[in-house]
Scaffold this motif. Structure first.
Motif, PDB file in Angstrom:
ATOM      1  N   VAL A  36       0.855  -1.183   0.000  1.00  0.00           N
ATOM      2  CA  VAL A  36       0.000   0.000   0.000  1.00  0.00           C
ATOM      3  C   VAL A  36       0.897   1.240   0.000  1.00  0.00           C
ATOM      4  N   SER A  37       0.487   2.229  -0.790  1.00  0.00           N
ATOM      5  CA  SER A  37       1.171   3.520  -0.803  1.00  0.00           C
ATOM      6  C   SER A  37       0.164   4.610  -0.438  1.00  0.00           C
ATOM      7  N   ALA A  38       0.608   5.584   0.323  1.00  0.00           N
ATOM      8  CA  ALA A  38      -0.251   6.730   0.659  1.00  0.00           C
ATOM      9  C   ALA A  38       0.268   8.006   0.000  1.00  0.00           C
ATOM     10  N   ASP A  39       1.315   7.872  -0.834  1.00  0.00           N
ATOM     11  CA  ASP A  39       1.891   9.065  -1.467  1.00  0.00           C
ATOM     12  C   ASP A  39       1.956   8.901  -2.989  1.00  0.00           C
ATOM     13  N   GLY A  40       0.948   8.222  -3.527  1.00  0.00           N
ATOM     14  CA  GLY A  40       0.861   8.115  -4.978  1.00  0.00           C
ATOM     15  C   GLY A  40       1.915   7.228  -5.599  1.00  0.00           C
ATOM     16  N   GLY A  41       2.475   6.306  -4.821  1.00  0.00           N
ATOM     17  CA  GLY A  41       3.388   5.317  -5.383  1.00  0.00           C
ATOM     18  C   GLY A  41       4.863   5.623  -5.166  1.00  0.00           C
ATOM     19  N   LYS A  42       5.173   6.705  -4.422  1.00  0.00           N
ATOM     20  CA  LYS A  42       6.599   6.999  -4.155  1.00  0.00           C
ATOM     21  C   LYS A  42       7.170   5.988  -3.168  1.00  0.00           C
TER      22      LYS A  42
ATOM     23  N   ILE B  79      -2.663  10.225  -1.606  1.00  0.00           N
ATOM     24  CA  ILE B  79      -3.148   9.354  -2.684  1.00  0.00           C
ATOM     25  C   ILE B  79      -2.858   7.911  -2.287  1.00  0.00           C
ATOM     26  N   LEU B  80      -3.934   7.174  -2.063  1.00  0.00           N
ATOM     27  CA  LEU B  80      -3.823   5.781  -1.645  1.00  0.00           C
ATOM     28  C   LEU B  80      -3.823   4.864  -2.862  1.00  0.00           C
ATOM     29  N   GLN B  81      -2.911   3.886  -2.850  1.00  0.00           N
ATOM     30  CA  GLN B  81      -2.826   2.887  -3.921  1.00  0.00           C
ATOM     31  C   GLN B  81      -2.515   1.530  -3.300  1.00  0.00           C
ATOM     32  N   SER B  82      -2.874   0.473  -4.021  1.00  0.00           N
ATOM     33  CA  SER B  82      -2.442  -0.875  -3.634  1.00  0.00           C
ATOM     34  C   SER B  82      -1.827  -1.557  -4.851  1.00  0.00           C
ATOM     35  N   ARG B  83      -0.887  -2.459  -4.581  1.00  0.00           N
ATOM     36  CA  ARG B  83      -0.147  -3.131  -5.652  1.00  0.00           C
ATOM     37  C   ARG B  83       0.030  -4.595  -5.264  1.00  0.00           C
ATOM     38  N   ALA B  84      -0.496  -5.492  -6.109  1.00  0.00           N
ATOM     39  CA  ALA B  84      -0.468  -6.927  -5.795  1.00  0.00           C
ATOM     40  C   ALA B  84       0.664  -7.628  -6.518  1.00  0.00           C
TER      41      ALA B  84
ATOM     42  N   SER C 141      -5.891   4.489  -8.031  1.00  0.00           N
ATOM     43  CA  SER C 141      -5.511   5.575  -7.122  1.00  0.00           C
ATOM     44  C   SER C 141      -6.762   6.261  -6.566  1.00  0.00           C
ATOM     45  N   TRP C 142      -6.776   6.438  -5.257  1.00  0.00           N
ATOM     46  CA  TRP C 142      -7.840   7.206  -4.603  1.00  0.00           C
ATOM     47  C   TRP C 142      -7.197   8.431  -3.943  1.00  0.00           C
ATOM     48  N   ALA C 143      -7.629   9.619  -4.368  1.00  0.00           N
ATOM     49  CA  ALA C 143      -7.101  10.845  -3.757  1.00  0.00           C
ATOM     50  C   ALA C 143      -7.956  11.222  -2.549  1.00  0.00           C
TER      51      ALA C 143
ATOM     52  N   ASP D  82      -8.593  14.478  -0.085  1.00  0.00           N
ATOM     53  CA  ASP D  82      -8.273  15.898   0.068  1.00  0.00           C
ATOM     54  C   ASP D  82      -8.259  16.270   1.556  1.00  0.00           C
ATOM     55  N   ALA D  83      -7.960  17.529   1.834  1.00  0.00           N
ATOM     56  CA  ALA D  83      -7.779  17.956   3.230  1.00  0.00           C
ATOM     57  C   ALA D  83      -9.065  17.837   4.049  1.00  0.00           C
ATOM     58  N   GLU D  84     -10.211  17.785   3.341  1.00  0.00           N
ATOM     59  CA  GLU D  84     -11.487  17.611   4.055  1.00  0.00           C
ATOM     60  C   GLU D  84     -11.829  16.129   4.245  1.00  0.00           C
ATOM     61  N   GLY D  85     -11.000  15.233   3.648  1.00  0.00           N
ATOM     62  CA  GLY D  85     -11.263  13.805   3.787  1.00  0.00           C
ATOM     63  C   GLY D  85     -12.089  13.204   2.667  1.00  0.00           C
ATOM     64  N   ASN D  86     -12.443  14.026   1.669  1.00  0.00           N
ATOM     65  CA  ASN D  86     -13.221  13.509   0.535  1.00  0.00           C
ATOM     66  C   ASN D  86     -12.340  12.617  -0.338  1.00  0.00           C
ATOM     67  N   VAL D  87     -12.871  11.457  -0.740  1.00  0.00           N
ATOM     68  CA  VAL D  87     -12.116  10.471  -1.525  1.00  0.00           C
ATOM     69  C   VAL D  87     -12.649  10.481  -2.953  1.00  0.00           C
ATOM     70  N   THR D  88     -11.722  10.643  -3.897  1.00  0.00           N
ATOM     71  CA  THR D  88     -12.114  10.683  -5.312  1.00  0.00           C
ATOM     72  C   THR D  88     -11.195   9.796  -6.142  1.00  0.00           C
ATOM     73  N   ASN D  89     -11.720   9.400  -7.318  1.00  0.00           N
ATOM     74  CA  ASN D  89     -11.011   8.549  -8.275  1.00  0.00           C
ATOM     75  C   ASN D  89     -10.090   9.407  -9.128  1.00  0.00           C
ATOM     76  N   VAL D  90      -8.784   9.099  -9.116  1.00  0.00           N
ATOM     77  CA  VAL D  90      -7.818   9.868  -9.917  1.00  0.00           C
ATOM     78  C   VAL D  90      -6.852   8.904 -10.604  1.00  0.00           C
ATOM     79  N   HIS D  91      -6.170   9.382 -11.617  1.00  0.00           N
ATOM     80  CA  HIS D  91      -4.996   8.703 -12.151  1.00  0.00           C
ATOM     81  C   HIS D  91      -3.769   9.394 -11.564  1.00  0.00           C
ATOM     82  N   ALA D  92      -2.859   8.595 -11.027  1.00  0.00           N
ATOM     83  CA  ALA D  92      -1.661   9.195 -10.427  1.00  0.00           C
ATOM     84  C   ALA D  92      -0.432   8.463 -10.928  1.00  0.00           C
TER      85      ALA D  92
END
Ligand code: CO
Length: 437
Positions: free
Chosen positions: A350-356, A387-392, A423-425, A427-437
Motif C-alpha cells: 500500500v502507498s499513501a503518497d501516490g506510489g513513491k 493518494i492511496l494505492q495498492s499493488r499486488a 488511485s484514490w485521492a 483531500d484535506a477535508e477527507g473527501n475520496v475521489t477517483n484519480v490517475h496518479a
C-alpha cells in the motif's frame, strides 16, 4: 444478435451516459464507514438512513425501544431474508443495447472474501433464460469415443468437487483505462465477484466420453438467446475446469447459469459459459464471433491479441474509496481485495503518497489460488492530501503495473484486461475521489 461488434465498454457506457438520480448510487461510502467501526457511529453520518430504504422483499417489523420487552416474530421457515435495515445492492448500469445487461458487485459493502450470491456481478447478452433442470441436458460430442448426453440427474451422480474462485469480466475497469471515469469502486472494479463453487470436474466427464487423438480444444455453448460460444484449450479443461451446479452452498442463481455453468478458474469471466448445453471436442479453435470481436484485444499498431484468457494480478482498496469521506484525521484500517488468475497472491503493498513509497499490507487467511484475497493495512491519516494505492504480487512473481505502463504497452484501442493500479485521492477535508496518479 447483430453482427456489429458489441464492444463491452460501449455497452457499459461511461459515467456521463448515466442519468444519475439522487439515491441511484448505493452509497458505498456511507456503507463502508458504517462497516468501519463503532468509533464512527454518532458522527451523524447515518442519521435518517436506516430503514429509509427497505430491503426488497423483507418484512417490515416494528423496532421496539427495548427489544427484550416482548417476543419478536417467530422463525419464518421458507427462505431467509436479510435484515430490513440492510440495503447493499448491485448496481445495474443503463444499457444502450437491448438484451445486454450488466450489474456490478458493491465491493465496498461486502466483508471477507465471499460475495453473497445475490450480489454477484452479471454480464449477459441475451437475457437470463429460464431453464427447468429436469429438462436441461449437456451434450459432449466431437472428437470423443462415446458422444453422450448428460441430464442434471446424471451429473449429480458423478464425484463432486468444491473450490473457491473469483470471476472477473474482461472489461472490468475498462472505463478507467484512458482516464478516471466512475466515481466509486463499485463502478471501477465491481465486475468481479468470488464464490465457492461445487460441481463435477470437467476432466471426469471427458474421461467418461474418452478423448480421441487430436482432441485439442472444446467449443462450449450456452443455452441463452445470445448463443454465447467460446473455444477452450484442452489443457485447461483437463486441469481445473468444473461443470458447476452450485454456488455458495445452494443451486447456482439463474443469472449465474442455472442449472449448469462452466467454471474456468482464473480465466476472463465470459469463458465460464453459463447455461451450458454443449461441448464439442475439436482439433482447432473455432474462432467464434465473441472471441474474434468482443473479447479480442486490438493493440496500438492495429494487430489483435486473441485468446487473452488469464486475468492478471490485480488489487483495489475498497476502504477508503471513491465517494467516501474520512470524517476526521486519525487511524483507519485500509482494506481491499487482491486476486490473480495465475495462482495465489503472495503480497500486497500500500502507498499513501501516490506510489513513491510502499509498505506491506496484511493478507487475511485463507489465501486461496485464483480467489479474492482480503488485505488490511493500518494507516494514520494526518489530515493532509494523500493518494492511496495498492499493488499486488502473485506467486509467479508478476507485479501489478500502473495504468500508464499498461497503456504504454497496449495503446488505447482495447480497454479489456485493465489490471492497473487504482488511485484514490484524499483531500484535506477527507473527501475520496477517483484519480490517475
Ligand atoms: Co481477454
Amino acid at each position: 444478435m447483430k453482427d456489429e461488434k458489441p464492444e463491452v465498454l460501449d455497452v457499459i457506457g461511461t459515467a456521463e451516459d448515466c442519468d444519475c438520480k439522487e439515491g441511484m448510487f448505493p452509497d458505498p461510502g456511507r456503507r463502508a464507514l458504517l462497516l468501519g467501526g463503532a468509533a464512527l457511529a454518532g458522527t451523524g453520518l447515518f442519521a435518517g438512513r436506516a430503514g429509509a430504504e427497505a430491503t426488497q422483499g423483507a418484512s417490515q417489523h416494528a423496532v421496539l425501544d427495548d427489544p427484550t420487552s416482548q417476543p419478536g416474530p417467530a422463525s419464518g421457515g421458507g427462505y431467509g431474508l436479510r435484515s430490513q435495515f440492510e440495503t447493499v445492492s448491485r448496481w445495474e448500469f443503463p444499457l444502450p443495447q437491448p438484451g445486454v445487461s450488466g450489474s456490478f458487485t458493491p465491493l465496498a459493502g461486502t466483508h471477507g472474501t465471499i460475495t453473497p450470491s445475490g450480489l454477484h456481478y452479471e454480464v449477459h447478452r441475451g437475457g437470463v433464460p429460464t431453464i427447468d433442470p429436469a429438462r436441461h441436458k449437456l451434450l459432449i460430442h466431437g472428437k470423443v469415443k462415446r458422444a453422450k448426453v448428460f441430464t442434471m440427474a446424471d451429473l449429480y451422480r458423478f464425484p463432486s468437487v468444491t473450490r473457491t474462485a473469483f470471476l472477473e469480466c474482461a472489461g472490468n475497469g475498462g472505463m478507467e483505462y484512458a482516464r478516471p471515469s466512475m466515481p466509486h469502486v463499485q463502478g471501477t472494479h465491481g465486475l468481479t465477484s468470488n464464490s465457492e463453487w461445487t460441481g463435477v470436474a470437467l476432466s471426469t466427464l471427458l474421461r467418461e466420453v474418452g478423448l480421441e487423438d487430436g482432441a485439442n480444444w472444446l467449443l462450449g455453448e450456452g443455452s441463452d438467446a445470445g448463443m454465447h460460444t467460446r473455444s477452450i484449450p484442452i489443457d485447461k479443461a483437463m486441469d481445473d475446469a468444473i461443470l458447476a451446479y452450485a454456488q455458495n452452498g445452494e443451486a447456482i442463481r439463474p443469472e449465474q447459469g442455472y442449472p449448469l455453468r462452466l467454471l474456468l478458474p482464473g480465466f476472463e469471466g465470459n469463458m465460464s459459459i453459463k447455461w451450458l448445453r454443449r461441448l464439442d471436442v475439436t482439433d482447432k479453435p473455432s474462432f467464434t464471433r465473441p472471441e474474434v470481436t468482443t473479447y479480442a484485444d486490438t493493440l496500438a499498431d492495429g494487430t489483435t491479441r486473441y485468446f487473452t484468457w488469464e486475468m492478471e494480478a490485480k488489487s483495489v482498496i475498497t476502504f477508503p474509496s471513491g465517494t467516501m469521506k474520512l470524517p476526521i484525521p486519525g487511524t483507519y484500517e485500509v482494506t481491499g481485495l487482491a486476486w490473480s488468475g495465475r495462482g495465489k497472491i503472495t503480497g500486497v503493498e500500500v502507498s499513501a503518497d501516490g506510489g513513491k513509497t510502499w509498505a506491506r499490507a496484511n493478507l487475511v487467511a485463507p489465501v486461496l489460488s485464483m480467489a479474492h484475497t482480503r488485505f488490511t493495512f493500518g494507516w494514520r491519516w494526518d489530515g493532509k492530501p494523500a493518494i492511496l494505492q495498492s499493488r499486488a504480487t502473485d506467486e509467479t512473481g508478476y507485479v501489478q503495473p500502473t495504468i500508464t505502463a499498461l497503456v504504454d504497452v497496449r495503446g488505447v484501442n482495447s480497454k479489456d484486461h485493465n489490471n492497473g493500479i487504482q488511485s484514490w485521492a484524499i483531500d484535506a477535508e477527507g473527501n475520496v475521489t477517483n484519480v490517475h496518479a
